[in-house]
Design a protein around this motif. Structure first.
Motif, PDB file in Angstrom:
ATOM      1  N   GLY A  56       9.866   5.569   0.881  1.00  0.00           N
ATOM      2  CA  GLY A  56       9.125   5.281  -0.230  1.00  0.00           C
ATOM      3  C   GLY A  56       7.620   5.938   0.934  1.00  0.00           C
ATOM      4  N   SER A  57       7.921   5.570   2.346  1.00  0.00           N
ATOM      5  CA  SER A  57       6.654   6.231   3.309  1.00  0.00           C
ATOM      6  C   SER A  57       6.152   7.876   2.802  1.00  0.00           C
ATOM      7  N   LEU A  58       6.868   8.290   2.905  1.00  0.00           N
ATOM      8  CA  LEU A  58       6.912   9.891   2.838  1.00  0.00           C
ATOM      9  C   LEU A  58       6.084  10.180   1.411  1.00  0.00           C
ATOM     10  N   ILE A  59       7.391   9.368   0.219  1.00  0.00           N
ATOM     11  CA  ILE A  59       6.915   9.388  -1.408  1.00  0.00           C
ATOM     12  C   ILE A  59       5.464   9.017  -1.612  1.00  0.00           C
ATOM     13  N   ALA A  60       5.027   7.698  -1.289  1.00  0.00           N
ATOM     14  CA  ALA A  60       3.771   7.577  -1.529  1.00  0.00           C
ATOM     15  C   ALA A  60       2.387   9.013  -0.600  1.00  0.00           C
ATOM     16  N   GLY A  61       2.938   8.884   0.823  1.00  0.00           N
ATOM     17  CA  GLY A  61       1.434   9.337   1.611  1.00  0.00           C
ATOM     18  C   GLY A  61       1.535  11.758   0.899  1.00  0.00           C
ATOM     19  N   TYR A  62       2.807  11.493   0.319  1.00  0.00           N
ATOM     20  CA  TYR A  62       2.510  12.554  -0.662  1.00  0.00           C
ATOM     21  C   TYR A  62       1.685  12.273  -1.380  1.00  0.00           C
ATOM     22  N   TYR A  63       1.658  11.161  -2.146  1.00  0.00           N
ATOM     23  CA  TYR A  63       0.311  11.685  -3.380  1.00  0.00           C
ATOM     24  C   TYR A  63      -0.655  10.727  -2.593  1.00  0.00           C
ATOM     25  N   VAL A  64      -1.045   9.802  -1.654  1.00  0.00           N
ATOM     26  CA  VAL A  64      -2.279   8.967  -1.579  1.00  0.00           C
ATOM     27  C   VAL A  64      -3.301   9.307  -2.040  1.00  0.00           C
ATOM     28  N   SER A  65      -3.581  10.213  -1.479  1.00  0.00           N
ATOM     29  CA  SER A  65      -4.464  10.919  -0.984  1.00  0.00           C
ATOM     30  C   SER A  65      -5.415  11.273  -2.496  1.00  0.00           C
ATOM     31  N   SER A  66      -4.413  12.288  -3.306  1.00  0.00           N
ATOM     32  CA  SER A  66      -4.773  12.569  -4.483  1.00  0.00           C
ATOM     33  C   SER A  66      -4.849  12.416  -5.614  1.00  0.00           C
ATOM     34  N   ASN A  67      -3.672  11.362  -5.622  1.00  0.00           N
ATOM     35  CA  ASN A  67      -3.651  10.289  -6.614  1.00  0.00           C
ATOM     36  C   ASN A  67      -2.792   8.922  -6.527  1.00  0.00           C
ATOM     37  N   TRP A  68      -3.003   8.226  -6.251  1.00  0.00           N
ATOM     38  CA  TRP A  68      -2.217   6.996  -5.338  1.00  0.00           C
ATOM     39  C   TRP A  68      -1.140   6.131  -5.898  1.00  0.00           C
ATOM     40  N   GLY A  69      -1.103   6.194  -7.985  1.00  0.00           N
ATOM     41  CA  GLY A  69      -0.503   5.673  -8.882  1.00  0.00           C
ATOM     42  C   GLY A  69       0.112   6.297  -8.920  1.00  0.00           C
ATOM     43  N   LEU A  70       0.717   7.633  -8.550  1.00  0.00           N
ATOM     44  CA  LEU A  70       1.963   8.339  -8.228  1.00  0.00           C
ATOM     45  C   LEU A  70       3.032   7.865  -7.228  1.00  0.00           C
ATOM     46  N   SER A  71       2.282   7.194  -6.122  1.00  0.00           N
ATOM     47  CA  SER A  71       2.903   6.585  -4.489  1.00  0.00           C
ATOM     48  C   SER A  71       3.874   5.650  -5.315  1.00  0.00           C
ATOM     49  N   PHE A  72       3.272   5.168  -7.153  1.00  0.00           N
ATOM     50  CA  PHE A  72       4.129   4.002  -7.568  1.00  0.00           C
ATOM     51  C   PHE A  72       4.899   4.073  -8.471  1.00  0.00           C
ATOM     52  N   ILE A  73       4.183   5.310  -9.117  1.00  0.00           N
ATOM     53  CA  ILE A  73       5.370   5.594 -10.491  1.00  0.00           C
ATOM     54  C   ILE A  73       6.949   6.252 -10.335  1.00  0.00           C
ATOM     55  N   VAL A  74       6.599   7.446  -8.753  1.00  0.00           N
ATOM     56  CA  VAL A  74       7.565   7.738  -8.602  1.00  0.00           C
ATOM     57  C   VAL A  74       8.698   6.993  -7.803  1.00  0.00           C
ATOM     58  N   PRO A  75       8.690   6.412  -7.358  1.00  0.00           N
ATOM     59  CA  PRO A  75       9.246   5.159  -6.218  1.00  0.00           C
ATOM     60  C   PRO A  75      10.403   4.228  -7.897  1.00  0.00           C
TER      61      PRO A  75
END
Length: 524
Positions: A200-219
């Motif tokens: 969860g940290s790796l997925i959220a960290g990948y998107y957090v700076s550019s589009n934090w919405g995807l940090s939730f949508i992908v999981p």
């Protein structure tokens, strides 16, 4: 003839039920990994919801003075409304509380409901709806929603449906695995918590700076897909497998019976049928040759014959109350780290959101090692409470050292994250898995396995009260100083230790204790 490879011989040594046991272990591991994977993004995104705005404002001012086009929009590029206020920590703490409080209350209900509904369907519905609400939180970014009530409502709904996970998977794994080496097996299996946090940290960290919405949508999509796999493949109990095999055998025999009924005077054909299936009887003499199947009977004791245990009855099981309140304080510490560690690293070590999120995964790696180590030691010594108590005792000075992380270099910080993760999550992992399974199959229940879901829900539900209180207090106390947060965590760790002292004394003074077998607690 070529010799059979050793690997094939090893695989062939497993019978059908052992294969299904291994499959259930892996499947339930992945199912609950997806639960924690979907919970972790909020802790990573917090530092993006409220940034250090002073630097952004300075850059904007310098840009305007130099006559260059001002490309920075402070209100947009700095913090996400409504978390741009000075009381942002309280708002973030309230958002955590909305999830965790409902999760704690709902856990008690889920255990009771889970005993009365098919686990596979109960768990599937929970995972699909959890995926929906996790995605909805991420849509707040895409749809540009700045209303606090929207995020609070989504968190409340998600907290409620996520309670379907833990009682279901623990009951399922408890049904498939006996008490032998339960600590080791549960320690390995419970690493799904840390694996989910890491992913969860790796997925959220990948998107957090550019589009934090995807940090939730992908999981959210991941947990929904896992819910579909749960519906298709989860086998709740070994008896369900036996019942399915019996039904298949009966159906095959019935088909053969219909093919041969009414055949007269064909003794040779009847003998051929009897050679194919020995489960037949010849009626009305050999000349008539009318055969009917004698179905193979597998006697399986139905769990419906056993009444579901009451809430009060579960509380009377020896050790449930002590371990429940111990978990309240242990989970308070663990979930404070889960929800606030990346933000603390960002502020204390002055790192960006992605780097802080990556570093926080080391805490979860330590948690994996700690959980497995706690299980192995408790199996060998036969002392679950004592194992937890020793780890809690060692955790207190480690927490104090962790509070000075800003004074460390990178090497000591990494070591402290690993050690602290192991000591904090070790007791938490042992109580929620092996201890819960031990108590849920206690001898006082006289074989009523249906109590496991309720016992698990009581222990984890009480622990979830602490999980709700911890992040809330962290939000309030961190507004004063982070030192106050760590004093709170050390106090909680001490109280968890005190609550286990009676059980520790019973284990140490018991003459019945022997390696590999947990001490049986007398009823009180």
């Amino acid at each position: 003839m070529a010799p059979v490879p050793p690997g094939i011989r090893f695989l062939a040594s497993f019978n059908r039920e052992q294969w299904y046991r291994a499959f259930t272990f892996v499947l339930t591991f992945l199912l609950y990994t997806s639960f924690h994977l979907s919970r972790k993004p909020i802790s990573i995104v917090k530092s993006e919801l409220h940034k250090n705005c002073s630097l952004v404002k300075e850059l904007a001012t310098e840009s305007s003075k130099s006559g260059q086009p001002q490309i920075l929009h402070v209100e947009v590029d700095c913090s996400w409304k409504p978390f741009d206020r000075d009381n942002y920590k309280q708002l973030l703490g309230a958002m955590d509380l909305s999830f965790l409080f409902v999760y704690a209350v709902g856990m008690y209900l889920s255990g009771i409901i889970g005993e009365r509904l098919p686990i596979r369907l109960f768990l599937t519905m929970g995972m699909l709806t959890s995926g929906l609400f996790t995605c909805l939180f991420g849509l707040g970014y895409i749809c540009n929603i700045h209303t606090l009530s929207f995020y609070i409502i989504v968190q409340i709904a998600n907290g409620l449906v996520q309670t379907t996970g833990w009682p279901s998977v623990v009951t399922c794994i408890g049904n498939w695995f006996g008490k032998g080496r339960r600590g080791l097996i549960m320690g390995l299996w419970n690493s799904h918590t840390s694996v989910g946090n890491i992913l969860g940290s790796l997925i959220a960290g990948y998107y957090v700076s550019s589009n934090w919405g995807l940090s939730f949508i992908v999981p959210g999509i991941i947990i929904a897909v896992m819910g579909i796999l749960c519906f298709l493949f989860l086998i709740e109990h070994p008896n369900d497998l036996k019942a399915a095999e019996t039904h298949s055998t009966a159906s095959n025999n019935q088909k053969l019976h219909k093919s041969w009924t009414g055949v007269n005077g064909h003794k040779e054909l009847y003998l051929q049928y009897k050679k194919q299936s020995c489960d037949t009887e010849l009626l009305l003499g050999q000349d008539s040759a009318v055969c009917v199947p004698v179905q193979q009977v597998v006697v399986v004791k139905s769990e419906a014959e056993l009444s579901a245990i009451s809430f009060r009855g579960a509380l009377c099981i020896p050790g449930v109350v002590e371990f429940s309140f111990c978990l309240l304080f242990a989970k308070l510490v663990s979930y404070t780290f889960l929800f606030w560690l990346p933000l603390y690293i960002t502020k204390a070590a002055h790192l960006d959101s992605k780097t802080a999120g990556d570093l926080s995964t080391l805490f979860d790696v330590g948690g994996i090692v700690g959980g497995i180590l706690a299980g192995v030691i408790s199996d060998k010594l036969g002392k679950r409470a004592t194992t937890c108590a020793v780890m809690l005792l060692l955790a207190a000075p480690t927490l104090y050292g962790f509070s000075m992380i800003s004074q460390f270099g990178q090497g000591p910080t990494i070591a402290m994250l690993l050690v602290c993760g192991g000591l904090v999550n070790g007791p938490y992992a042992l109580i929620t898995t092996a201890v819960s399974a031990d108590l849920g199959t206690h001898k006082s229940l006289k074989g009523n396995a249906r109590a496991l879901s309720t016992v698990t829900a009581i222990i984890d539900g009480t622990g979830s009260v602490g999980a709700a209180i911890g992040p809330l207090l962290a939000g309030l106390l961190s507004a004063q100083s982070w030192d106050q947060v760590f004093y709170m965590l050390m106090t909680a760790d001490f109280l968890a230790l005190v609550l286990l002292l009676r059980l520790v004394m019973k284990e140490l003074t018991s003459n019945k204790s022997r390696p590999g077998v947990a001490v049986e607690l007398k009823e009180h």
